[in-house]
Design an enzyme around this catalytic site. Sequence first.
Site, PDB file in Angstrom:
ATOM      1  N   HIS A   1      -6.750  -5.906  -1.675  1.00 46.66           N
ATOM      2  CA  HIS A   1      -5.628  -5.029  -1.341  1.00 46.66           C
ATOM      3  C   HIS A   1      -4.637  -5.689  -0.380  1.00 46.66           C
ATOM      4  O   HIS A   1      -3.424  -5.573  -0.517  1.00 46.66           O
ATOM      5  CB  HIS A   1      -6.183  -3.752  -0.720  1.00 46.66           C
TER       6      HIS A   1
ATOM      7  N   SER B   1       0.836  -1.204   0.000  1.00 52.16           N
ATOM      8  CA  SER B   1       0.000   0.000   0.000  1.00 52.16           C
ATOM      9  C   SER B   1       0.872   1.256   0.000  1.00 52.16           C
ATOM     10  O   SER B   1       1.744   1.379  -0.858  1.00 52.16           O
ATOM     11  CB  SER B   1      -0.943  -0.076   1.204  1.00 52.16           C
TER      12      SER B   1
ATOM     13  N   ASP C   1      -8.417  -5.071  -6.032  1.00 45.82           N
ATOM     14  CA  ASP C   1      -7.988  -4.105  -5.021  1.00 45.82           C
ATOM     15  C   ASP C   1      -8.890  -2.869  -5.096  1.00 45.82           C
ATOM     16  O   ASP C   1      -8.956  -2.204  -6.131  1.00 45.82           O
ATOM     17  CB  ASP C   1      -6.525  -3.729  -5.288  1.00 45.82           C
TER      18      ASP C   1
END
Lengths: 427, 466
Positions: free
Chosen positions: B412, B285, B377
């Site tokens: 994600h 991330s 995601d």
Amino acid sequence: MSQAVPPVLSVQPSRALVDEKFSVQVENLPPGCPVTVRSLYQSEDKDFWEAYGHYVSDHRGTVSVSEDVSLGGTYTGKEQMGLIWSMRPAPGSREGLRLRKRDMCTPMLVTISVYRGHEDFRDQTALASALVERWHMAPGVQRIEVRERGVQGTLFVPPGPGPFPALLDLWGGGGGLQEYRAALLASRGFAALALEYLKADDSKPNSPGDKYFETAFEIIRAHPQVAPDRVGIIGLCFGTLVALSLAAEYPMIKPRCIVCLSNVHHKSRKNTVTEFPEEVPERFKTVGAMENVLVWRDMGLAVLKMQHPKIPVGNIDCPMLLINGTDDQNWPTVEVASDIIKMMREAGKESLVTRVDYPGAGHLIEPPFSPLFRATNFMLSGTRKKVMMLWGGKTKPHADAQEDSWRRILSFLQLHLYGDPSPKAKL
Amino acid sequence: MFRSHVSVTTIRQVVEINTKHRLFSPGKLTPGKRIVGSMRWESSTRPAPLLTATPVRTLVDEQTCIKASFLPSNHPVTVCARMRSDEGDLWQSFAHYNTNSSGMFNLNSDHSVGGSYSGCEPMGLFWSMQPAPGEREGLRLRKKCVESPYTVQISLLEGHVSPNQDPGKEVAAVTAERWYMSPGVKRQEIRQNGLVGTLFIPPGPGPFPAMLDMWGMGGGLPEYRSSLFASRGYASFCLAYVGHKDLPGPSNTVNVGDSYFKAAFQFLQEHSQISADRIGIVGLSYGCYLTLHTGTLPGVKPACLIGINGPVGSSRELLHVNVTTKKSDQDQVFWSFDDQGYIIFKQTSLPSNLHPESIVKLEEITCPLMYIVGEDDLSASSIENADLIEKTLRAAGKSHLFTRLSYPGAGHLIEPPYSPMSRASFWVIKPEKLMTLWGGHPAPHAAAQEDAWRKMLAFMELSLRR
């Protein structure tokens, strides 16, 4: 890259039960490099035990203990678990040691390392190392100290509601309370009561008495998580004598099956191991090459010939697994097994017996991968005399016997305690 | 597990209160009578089936084989897994199986016909776990204490049941431990030179290759990936940069800059047990942006870079990026919401929404780069960022440095294997409770985690050990 790549040593799995195998791999060595892979363990008594094998890396710079051949050390050949079963006290240790884990709630912590070279590897720092945990007890197994109605022992119960088949777990004439096999059995699905029935160093002969074992059996059967008609007995040496006696002479006990390691079937009136030496002529008590080493094998043969009273094994009605080593120097257990089978044959019950003799194995047939204890310190109960007792066994055959016999024991117990085999079924 | 000096009688009383145990399949067998204290009993007591998990103690990235025997043949059973997070929340899963003609089943080869997952999934019970009904909402499973294992109770129930609606009778159970750290790995809290992190060192003399490990804007200091790297022979330093009490400034902004990340890398280089030229960087991330950014700082020469589901730039300047939800936050213009009001952050990291000066000069990369995409995601524009990296490197003649892994159906939070996933969880609780949508669906996400981890370790082996 400027820096040399250091070798990488990995052990898979890093946490296991003591009867499980692991794989040791060393990578990133130069090709064709002589190395020594070594295990080191410090016991609860603070003694160091070690094993090692000499290897040469292959063209990729890899050594795989499970695939490659050890060229020397405490074991040779292709031996995946040689680093555990060939362990012996490190140089400079006290004599006559035996390795028996006491605390079941912690693992054995073994360091596996790799060193450059074969000779003098000990002078160097390790190139790489890893730490391995070896457990006797699986998570969720309950450990219950039993101090009830005069009975002393430790009960291990597998996780889950049950009911579980169960075992009375009996060790030999050394006495005391050894929990490690019972803990392992519970980790394999069998409730097990490790029973203390001979004190380790009493100055008086022990007399547990008939009622003691009956009560122990009742306690197992009464446990709400035990299936009361699925209780067997596993015993070693003197424990075999007790197992045979309970099965043959106590109609109320009726074990569902029995496992006898290193068989003894001559009756012991005083429930001691010292009464045999008292009755048997001196000439049969051999003193070996070491000072004060007792070799009781020949004495046992004399006892066999002397028509000393025996357990009437012909009365036994349950399946029996007899496991012995041909190099047993403590008692002629193979000859005893033959005599037991003869008596069973005379009673028409030979089909109940399964017999396995292991060439080169000694007296102390323990769970797999335990090192061999060929001769250890022993305290003769009754006289408090410390001697060196020769148990026998040659390292590699004894290790093979332990590994194979454990597999057979678990199969036998699953068949007879979990299953519902027909009376004639054999292993 | 350990009780001292408790008589068996007492235990029996306790067990009788707590256990409503009945014999298995009472209709099929004559129940055995047990008369306590007497030696008489009648027909054969059916023992519990034998349920095993082999091995019972594993690292979380290892498989365990769940099997059972001594069951009736062609019989429906439910296998259930339960464990508590470090915060005490109960997570669970279940699956329906049928025993074969020998009364056995084996999760390595048999198919689940219903429950938390279906099909042949040896590790399905672990990755399909969800918070039990009645537990707190918006949970995400993250191990806080990596020195202790998760204890998973695996049970066997009669029939095809849903453990929540009609639990039925537990007929067998086994306990498995799932560890984030192998024996001998050393954990060291690092608070020096302003750095806030935890260093994990494998056992042995070293020197070891190492990883600098960074997570996302959620902040704090997740240690569990680093502890696993160390269990695989790589020293690993997980670094906090936002939302940690030991960092300077307010916890809702990033108050550290380039010098901080460079210092973290140098800390590893200078460590006596780490090979200075075998250090990689990994980030998920926002940590992915920091990975690429740090990896191209002057004087920082990583041996490899791994980015997971993250941007190549920041939507604002790094310093003082605000991670919370003030109404005036200019990032909010990029947020979207699903019909439950969950935030979808995805657009924030679209390359066209990134601050142009923050975009990492990828053409300057000199080491191998692996980028991992979860195609579902919803938190980051991973596909678009991956495309941009690929395009930039191709233009610079550096395609050979680039490895792209792309997983349909994965979200994600691509984490170590066999971990349960959360499609959504709380982003913040104060000043208001806000949930965010991470994306992903359990089965493909689990497959992605397993495959990505294996490939990451192989990539690290190639880049850091040869």
